[in-house]
Design a protein around this motif. Sequence first.
Motif, PDB file in Angstrom:
ATOM      1  N   UNK A   1      36.126  40.521  50.072  1.00 28.13           N
ATOM      2  CA  UNK A   1      35.786  39.123  50.313  1.00 28.13           C
ATOM      3  C   UNK A   1      36.046  38.799  51.777  1.00 28.13           C
TER       4      UNK A   1
ATOM      5  N   UNK B   1      49.265  32.605  50.774  1.00 29.84           N
ATOM      6  CA  UNK B   1      48.733  31.934  49.581  1.00 29.84           C
ATOM      7  C   UNK B   1      47.756  32.846  48.833  1.00 29.84           C
ATOM      8  N   UNK B   2      46.832  33.437  49.572  1.00 28.46           N
ATOM      9  CA  UNK B   2      45.823  34.264  48.897  1.00 28.46           C
ATOM     10  C   UNK B   2      46.370  35.623  48.476  1.00 28.46           C
TER      11      UNK B   2
ATOM     12  N   UNK C   1      49.055  36.004  46.881  1.00 20.58           N
ATOM     13  CA  UNK C   1      49.493  35.814  45.501  1.00 20.58           C
ATOM     14  C   UNK C   1      48.313  35.603  44.575  1.00 20.58           C
ATOM     15  N   UNK C   2      47.314  34.917  45.068  1.00 22.71           N
ATOM     16  CA  UNK C   2      46.207  34.488  44.225  1.00 22.71           C
ATOM     17  C   UNK C   2      45.195  35.591  43.967  1.00 22.71           C
ATOM     18  N   UNK C   3      44.822  36.322  45.012  1.00 23.93           N
ATOM     19  CA  UNK C   3      43.790  37.356  44.872  1.00 23.93           C
ATOM     20  C   UNK C   3      44.395  38.724  45.140  1.00 23.93           C
ATOM     21  N   UNK C   4      45.433  39.028  44.370  1.00 23.36           N
ATOM     22  CA  UNK C   4      46.182  40.232  44.704  1.00 23.36           C
ATOM     23  C   UNK C   4      45.464  41.521  44.348  1.00 23.36           C
ATOM     24  N   UNK C   5      44.472  41.466  43.456  1.00 23.64           N
ATOM     25  CA  UNK C   5      43.765  42.691  43.080  1.00 23.64           C
ATOM     26  C   UNK C   5      42.490  42.908  43.903  1.00 23.64           C
ATOM     27  N   UNK C   6      42.261  42.031  44.870  1.00 23.84           N
ATOM     28  CA  UNK C   6      41.040  42.155  45.666  1.00 23.84           C
ATOM     29  C   UNK C   6      41.380  42.617  47.080  1.00 23.84           C
TER      30      UNK C   6
END
Lengths: 402, 256
Positions: free
Chosen positions: B148, B165-166, B168-173
């Motif tokens: 992304x 912030x991201x 934690x939020x999009x940790x598998x990307x």
Amino acid sequence: MDIMEKLTILADSAKYDASCSSSGSTRTNGKFGNTAYSGICHSFSSDGRCISLLKILLTNICIFDCKYCINRNSNNVKRAIFTPEEICQITINFYKRNYIEGLFLSSGIIKSPDYTMELMIKTIELLRHKYHFGGYIHAKAIPGCSEYQLKKLGSLVDRLSANIELPSNESLKLLAPNKEESKVSKIMNYVKVNQNKNFTPAGQSTQMIIGASLETDLDIMNKSENSYHDYKLKRVFYSAYIPVNQDKNLPILKMPPLKRENRLYQADWLLRFYNFKVSDLLDKNHPNFNVLVDPKCSWALNHLNEFPKEVNSCTYNELLKIPGIGVTSAKRIITSRKFFKLNFNDLKKMGVVLKRAQYFITCNGKYNLNATLLSSSFIEKNLFLDDAEKEIGYGKQLSLFN
Amino acid sequence: MENNYPYLTNQVYIYDNDFISLLSLIKTLLKNKIRPYKIEGKEYNPSLFENIINIKVENNSNILRELKNIFGKENMQIIYYVYSSCENNKELVIYYYLLNYFKFKDNLIRMRNLRCVSEALRIKEKVAREAHKFKGFLRFKELKSESLYAEINPDNDILFILAKHFQKRLKEFNWVIKDVNRKTYAIYFSQKLYFANEEKINLKNVEFSKEEESYEDMWKEFYNIIGITLRKNDRCRMNFMPKKYWQYLIEMEDER
Ligand code: SF4
């Protein structure tokens, strides 16, 4: 029907629900996504409302015929239904592009409440378990569904709620003849009793439509006050009635009553954070809010004999009731004044709106204005002029709500 | 700003444009009871009357932990936010904030009648507000590689706060956020977070995934539909989402 057309229909029919809040949850267990306790707005629509969640209906097919609703059975509108997989795909692809905080799923009633709930559960189960989605989910429970379904859905979502819609049973009978108040309160009660960190961690909210029926502001606020108390609601949303249908039982309006809606939100705010009671604000002789002055100012003007207050010594509760002082500035005043005596300039630094507050306070015994000016007609005129300039503080107050 | 140190009006102290070196400099100044006239980044051009002073700064890679032990977590966070801001005098605000800490200890944060405190808190809130806005308004696009990619243009240097912030939020990307004005990048790859400058990065010829356009179209459609015509309120929208954010908002493309 392709997915784009479904989205068009099912977002269009969901947009009249006022709630889009994504706050109150700290979910961190998902592989993919989490929630932010304070909520996050990802965009603002052309009407100035926060967009936080993908707000859609599972289907706009409905066996009910609520007079005010665009999806009512007797309306001849195009109908669509999402498959669970389609909802998952849109949610996940929107979420990872950071368009949204999560999903707000509601639905028309297809076949029966049980059948509809089953579809919703299936969708959200897929989202949580197959896609490991850890973002925010708010679901609207379908009144009349089984307790078992409430249990199941509540353990999957962050917030589960039901809409009161109309503030009295009579209006409900008139405008939503298939709905029963007892079924809505059953859901609200179930959520209240079972709410914990694994079951609807962000609690529940509800919504009332304003101006489709004859209730006064007093009736509406009483309903809110009771609901906050009885069901531990996080929020009551007020949704100015938007005329989409014609019916002999519906009022004829050109414009939704937005000013009135705003006053109700302000009053609601006073109930939740400023320790006001409805009986402080309205009574049988004054059952509606003044459209020209906000409820807090209005209250202060009716209680001028209690002012001015000395900010260096009055209580927290008294600070809260002063126009121009909010929760944050009141807290700052309390902690700071232990260390030094506050003057007008300090108040400004703490976020107090002096333009409003100056009529109602003294600082170290000093009144900022000529003392003879503490008369309600003078203040009202000035505050009103202020308000007229910025459209009665509309935008500013609302920013606190999402 | 209150203290009793000797004070020469033309002394400018220079640091190496990063948080650690600013903290090291301030620590040295405090230790030697020097009151600076200005603290500036290394590209600073002194005026005729100003003197650049070079003092020996002890470099200590543990300085963050060391200062955290002295000033506490909350104060360190405030200082970091102030440092991330685009305010002109931020270095001095930090200096005076820390200086006053020795006098008022943990009560300092409540002393809003001191200018360094009201300034520090005002700036911190400003940065936090912008970071919060961008947590919502940032838009990722999906690349062919399924990574992304997002571009932002914030006033303050909030890349680190956003990346956390991201993370934690999009940790598998895998994802990249570019601060277009500062030409800095946050890169999250195989669950590790890196920061880099333009020189170290090659992002030419990026191609978007074949699904990207259709999801952007769906989002635009959703955005257009969700607004209620009878409630249209441009002024209110502009309050919450001023034009400066529109540049990277896909849904505003047609209104820009
Ligand atoms: S139950 Fe009533 S309000 Fe809900 S979708 Fe059906 S007609 Fe509309």
